[in-house]
Design an enzyme around this catalytic site. Sequence first.
Site, PDB file in Angstrom:
ATOM      1  N   GLU A  19      33.553  37.020  40.191  1.00  0.00           N
ATOM      2  CA  GLU A  19      32.771  37.329  41.387  1.00  0.00           C
ATOM      3  C   GLU A  19      32.002  38.634  41.253  1.00  0.00           C
ATOM      4  O   GLU A  19      31.525  39.197  42.244  1.00  0.00           O
ATOM      5  CB  GLU A  19      33.680  37.369  42.616  1.00  0.00           C
ATOM      6  N   GLU A  60      37.940  43.112  47.803  1.00  0.00           N
ATOM      7  CA  GLU A  60      38.639  41.920  47.326  1.00  0.00           C
ATOM      8  C   GLU A  60      37.571  40.985  46.789  1.00  0.00           C
ATOM      9  O   GLU A  60      37.174  40.025  47.427  1.00  0.00           O
ATOM     10  CB  GLU A  60      39.443  41.279  48.465  1.00  0.00           C
TER      11      GLU A  60
END
Length: 723
Positions: free
Chosen positions: A195, A186
């Site tokens: 990210e 995730e």
Amino acid sequence: MRSHLQTLTRTVSVVRTLTGGFRPSPKAITRTMSSNSTGLMFQLKLNPITGNSEWIVIEEELDDASPKPMLATTSYLDMLNDSPRNRVYRTAIDKTVSKQCHVLDIGAGTGLLSMMAARAMGVDDDSSPSKGVVTACESYLPMVKLMKKVLRANDMNSKIRVLNKRSDEVEVGVDVASRADVLVSEILDSELLGEGLIPSLQHAHDKLLVENYKTVPYRATTYGQLVESTYLWELHDLYSNEANVADGIHLVPKGKESILRVKPQQFAMHCDAMGEELRLLSEPFKIFEFDFWKRPDSHGETQVHTKATNNGTVHAVISWWVLQLDEEGNIFYSTSPKWINSPSTNNGLSSMYTGTRDWCDHWKQCVWFTKGKGLPVRKDEDVRMDATHTDISISYKFNAQSQTSEVDHSQDSHLTLSPERIAIYGDNNWRQFMLKAINYALKGKESPLCVIADDSVFLSVAVAHISKSSHIIAMFPGLGDKGRQYLQAVADENGYSMDRIQVINTRKQQLTMNDTHQNKVDLLIAEPFYFGAEGMLPWQGLQFWSKRTMIDSMLAEDVCIMPCKGILKACAMSLPDLWRSRCALENIEGFDHTMVNTTLGACGPSSESPCLPFFIWQCGETQKLSDTYTIMEFDFLKPLSSCHGKAKVEFIEAGVCHGFALWIDWVMDSTNDIVMSTGLDQRYWKQGVKLLAEPLKIGPGICSTVIEAHFDSSSGELSVNNR
């Protein structure tokens, strides 16, 4: 996730660098450093009053008695309270990890996904690679320590191997015995890629995973929609908004339209909060599809064709993503705005792509601003848009939009500010307000020495423009030499010479009489605004008080200080969505998380919630339950000092009180006539939020509460409590 900023914590300067996977976790906003030789861990702290940073030693163990500033202000808690997210991950992992194998969890956080995987394949204490093993990879040391506490509490510590490394540092044969059969992860932000999703997947595909591996999630698809919105336009087009202002100040002169701008990127925003301010100009359209089960490309391009559904002007592209968690395509999670979720307005999207979710702050929609005044379109017109992705971002360009003619300037003179700061500088009312304050401060002063004690280029330009005989010293603690180059680039259009403006060395800790040529300071002013602190708590602006104190001996007897006072205000609020996202954790999909509440700053009887910065108007359902109260005042006419204050807050509305909104009103003049508020009616400033340990139901017998605040001048901490 974009992480919240705490007043005493310095954000990592490059948010979009590559931690759990290829990233030093944007979920965690502190910069930490460990020493294997000493066993110590350090944290970089920013004193909000002095603006100085220092490395301090923090506790090696995250026990209940130690302070937890490094984790209490991150987005982990908000993410773990996202029940729809947790549920779809659990369902997909149970479905995918159907037999004992090697599972790799990149960016493991508290270890939730790792525990789900271990449970799904029945890993026991004597697990071996031939039976089943889970490897949890997390590079952020404080989170690794917290994860180990969670694993122990759930009797999973011997079933999951924890690696305190970035995934690109993991080596097969050294850190793990074999390549993994299943990847769970995730590592997604609101934009999807920020990210380090792509670099993490690339390295894992090449070095850490078997051929034909399985993955949760399976695929992600980004969608977009064209919108018209005056509010969004004002957040980026300073040139056009300034053209409608007749004050003679030119922050973006003609031919230099990009000299002061927002960064060309997508900005995460709660678009549902904009409500009727958004006018949809197209149906939703698909942009990119990213398959987690194969090696992704670092660069991709596509041309989107869509028809305009109304006449109007495209001011922005609003985008979101849909996560397909299983291979069969039955389990989905979407970050779409609510108008997509409505059955009557799903615009032909399959119902599996339009599932509802609770309000959360860790994943929002994204906004990409079109250039200038926007792109005019007519109903049924074919609109073509080029979309490009790198390994960490997505950008757009409209083929039909004319390019703004701009003179090519040196990149050094360009300043990039936040969208909210651009909107403030283009707001006519705000500018008139500040010019009134400047004229008040300059009244009766001939050839004044003026010190700009913050990063306000508007004040610097305005004072130089209004007072032709003034000498200006701009401290620019955040902008530094970039600010000087900008002032020089716009000097001619604003009628001043750089001979009258001096930008001091940003590394200089103290302004001295040598800097002023032995002259006393006649005028000390600030908005206050400090570059890089826009997302922090409102009292970050009290850095102005520190600057004023440092040059106390250099102030003239009749010095004018602006602002002369700061007033801490508060209002009792019903904030059910925000409170739910920050409330204490208990059981998450069968795993005990109560031990993380204190560390993560959860709202609950056994933990203290910190003050956090939020745009209140974007916090889902909100309601004011009281009038506005003054808690305490900061007197900038005197040197910096500790102070405290309190107020009895009377409730005027029935409901449930979840906490208090706090902000500062800056009093610009000694007559209290010119007051700049950063309160609930001002959408360009974040307010501070202090959530209660437990919601307070307002009813018979409960008509008031007391809120109290203490300001520590040595640390810059402002603590808020209620009783």
